[in-house]
Design a protein around this motif. Structure first.
Motif, PDB file in Angstrom:
ATOM      1  N   UNK A 149      46.187  22.534  44.547  1.00 43.22           N
ATOM      2  CA  UNK A 149      45.391  23.715  44.910  1.00 43.22           C
ATOM      3  C   UNK A 149      45.489  24.790  43.831  1.00 43.22           C
ATOM      4  N   UNK A 150      46.686  24.877  43.216  1.00 39.91           N
ATOM      5  CA  UNK A 150      46.921  25.927  42.222  1.00 39.91           C
ATOM      6  C   UNK A 150      46.106  25.713  40.959  1.00 39.91           C
ATOM      7  N   UNK A 180      41.040  30.753  41.749  1.00 39.85           N
ATOM      8  CA  UNK A 180      41.286  31.620  42.901  1.00 39.85           C
ATOM      9  C   UNK A 180      39.973  32.266  43.343  1.00 39.85           C
ATOM     10  N   UNK A 193      39.445  34.777  45.233  1.00 39.18           N
ATOM     11  CA  UNK A 193      39.522  36.242  45.313  1.00 39.18           C
ATOM     12  C   UNK A 193      40.376  36.759  44.159  1.00 39.18           C
ATOM     13  N   UNK A 194      39.995  37.901  43.608  1.00 39.04           N
ATOM     14  CA  UNK A 194      40.865  38.541  42.627  1.00 39.04           C
ATOM     15  C   UNK A 194      41.759  39.555  43.341  1.00 39.04           C
ATOM     16  N   UNK A 203      41.698  32.888  50.970  1.00 40.38           N
ATOM     17  CA  UNK A 203      42.230  32.099  49.846  1.00 40.38           C
ATOM     18  C   UNK A 203      42.576  30.686  50.295  1.00 40.38           C
ATOM     19  N   UNK A 227      40.276  27.670  48.835  1.00 42.86           N
ATOM     20  CA  UNK A 227      40.972  26.815  47.858  1.00 42.86           C
ATOM     21  C   UNK A 227      40.920  25.354  48.278  1.00 42.86           C
ATOM     22  N   UNK A 248      35.142  38.973  44.605  1.00 41.83           N
ATOM     23  CA  UNK A 248      34.817  37.563  44.828  1.00 41.83           C
ATOM     24  C   UNK A 248      34.511  36.848  43.526  1.00 41.83           C
ATOM     25  N   UNK A 249      35.207  35.729  43.319  1.00 37.12           N
ATOM     26  CA  UNK A 249      34.926  34.877  42.171  1.00 37.12           C
ATOM     27  C   UNK A 249      33.920  33.784  42.527  1.00 37.12           C
ATOM     28  N   UNK A 307      34.164  39.217  40.769  1.00 38.85           N
ATOM     29  CA  UNK A 307      35.531  39.282  40.242  1.00 38.85           C
ATOM     30  C   UNK A 307      35.903  40.557  39.522  1.00 38.85           C
ATOM     31  N   UNK A 319      55.703  27.226  45.298  1.00 33.90           N
ATOM     32  CA  UNK A 319      54.394  27.895  45.380  1.00 33.90           C
ATOM     33  C   UNK A 319      54.088  28.502  46.750  1.00 33.90           C
ATOM     34  N   UNK A 322      52.815  31.909  46.252  1.00 36.34           N
ATOM     35  CA  UNK A 322      51.458  31.963  45.684  1.00 36.34           C
ATOM     36  C   UNK A 322      50.389  31.775  46.773  1.00 36.34           C
ATOM     37  N   UNK A 355      46.478  37.892  45.516  1.00 37.64           N
ATOM     38  CA  UNK A 355      46.388  36.951  44.379  1.00 37.64           C
ATOM     39  C   UNK A 355      47.281  37.415  43.222  1.00 37.64           C
ATOM     40  N   UNK A 369      50.435  31.797  38.381  1.00 37.35           N
ATOM     41  CA  UNK A 369      50.900  30.417  38.206  1.00 37.35           C
ATOM     42  C   UNK A 369      50.172  29.791  37.019  1.00 37.35           C
TER      43      UNK A 369
END
Lengths: 311, 102
Positions: A7-8, A12, A14-15, A31, A35, A62-63, B20, B46, B49, B55, B59
């Motif tokens: 997932x990482x 992301x 959301x910022x 998130x 994700x 929002x990304x 963003x 994590x 995270x 956010x 990572x």
């Protein structure tokens, strides 16, 4: 199911820099759910904390593509976007799969947006509606909603000499959605990321309307230290005050706590229930426990036929 | 009267803002306490995270590399969720103390 490490690697959704309260659960819902999507997403949000705090002009947190929307029509707006996508797909203008996700608070979902949500589900659009449920109108100052549990102190039903908080029980929206006979309905909490991302992955893998109702403690309206957000959600699960379950094509699958704790363990840490522990309110506390037990028993009975058939 | 009403193709579009951009808005000054990371204790599970509302856990390649103090609001969820025992890999420190250390 995707691991956290996997997932990482995803972007992301959301910022940082949005103006949700410290310790707010709503961005955690967003998130963890977004994700879980391997495919691109398009997001719409009903008016509420999430919508106003993430899109303060001229900023946007929002990304992912995000549509600004009114209080009552998140379901209708997302239906339109999804219908346009299906049309583009039919004409060969787009071939990529896209997940459509609508977020609404409990005010925008249980009360104000219920008609557009119901319509979207009934028409069978391929979208996922997620209710981040903090059990009151938190954005406008903690007014009661249809999701507020009995006994909770709100600014429109304040606890005092005359009243002991909200009088009515909350309505069971998840069951209303089950009654729409849609392919997937889930009820969850934010305190268990693996369960929530698994449920979101499952929702994204199913075509048709999906609904998720996620309990999200609100540090401002519920009254607790901001670091306890996830802990409190887990207590709601462990006391069965907020059952965690999913309904796939009418088949119930319930997550049962190892040991069912008394509901006061969940009520005690919250300021909104503080008045219930004053002398004279013992009957109301017993009443709340009885209702939690009754609803939990009712839910367990719905799962029973599946076990009986030996599947 | 030959007024032509605008159709959906001629109506002006709604405003579209870039996504963003909230990252440019610093919310780090909301903090009164800050989480401090101890890399030598970290097991890179994590959990912090995935639980962060802002956010703000950075990572890279499946490993935690630090905290984004520009946006962290100091809620302390990361510290609460850190499973490392007996001493957590994240600890809350008063903001003044934390900033002197770094």
């Amino acid at each position: 199911m995707a691991s956290l490490k996997e997932l990482a690697t995803r972007k992301d959704p959301l910022t940082g820099g949005h103006r949700m309260c410290p310790g707010c659960g709503a961005p955690i819902v967003v998130r963890q759910i977004l994700l879980a999507s391997k495919d691109p997403v398009v997001v719409v949000s009903a008016t509420g904390c999430l919508e106003v705090s993430t899109t303060i002009f001229p900023y946007s947190a929002w990304n992912v593509p995000f549509l600004h929307n009114a209080f009552e029509n998140a379901g209708a707006t997302m239906s339109g976007v999804e219908a346009a996508y299906q049309n583009f797909k039919k004409k060969g203008k787009i071939d990529q799969h896209i997940n459509f996700v609508a977020f609404g608070g409990d005010g925008g979902t249980y009360d104000i947006g219920l008609q557009s949500l119901s319509g979207a589900m009934e028409r069978g659009h391929d979208l996922t509606y997620v209710c981040y449920n903090n059990e009151a109108y938190m954005n406008t100052g903690v007014q009661r909603s249809g999701a507020t549990p009995r006994g909770a102190n709100t600014t429109t039903e304040p606890a005092g000499k005359v009243s002991q908080g909200k009088v009515q029980w909350r309505k069971d929206l998840t069951e209303i959605m089950v009654a729409h006979n849609i392919p997937y309905v889930a009820q969850g909490i934010i305190g268990n990321w693996s369960d929530l991302t698994r449920k979101a992955e499952k929702a994204f893998s199913i075509r048709g309307p999906k609904f998720m109702n996620i309990l999200q403690p609100c540090r401002l309206g519920w009254g607790y230290r901001p670091d306890a957000t996830l802990e409190l959600a887990r207590l709601a699960f462990e006391t069965c005050a907020w059952p965690v379950y999913e309904v796939e094509n009418g088949v119930y699958k319930i997550s049962k706590p190892k040991e069912k704790k008394p509901v006061i363990e969940y009520l005690k840490p919250q300021d909104r229930f503080r008045h219930l522990f004053k002398p004279g309110n013992e009957a109301l506390l017993a009443d709340i426990q009885a209702e939690v037990d009754r609803r939990w028993g009712q839910l367990l009975a719905k799962e029973a036929p599946r076990q009986g058939s030996g599947q | 009267m030959s007024e032509v009403k605008p159709g959906w193709k001629t109506l002006p579009e709604g405003d579209i803002v870039k996504g963003g951009t909230a990252a440019e808005f610093k919310t780090g000054d909301w903090r009164s306490e800050r989480p401090v990371w101890f890399p030598e204790r970290c097991i890179h599970c994590m959990f912090c995270w995935i639980s962060c509302p802002d956010s703000s856990i950075v990572v890279k390649d499946g490993k935690m590399t630090g905290i984004d103090y520009d946006h962290c609001k100091g809620c302390g969820i990361c510290v609460k969720e850190c499973p490392v025992k007996p001493n957590k890999a994240l600890e809350m420190k008063p903001e003044r103390e934390g900033s002197c250390q770094r």
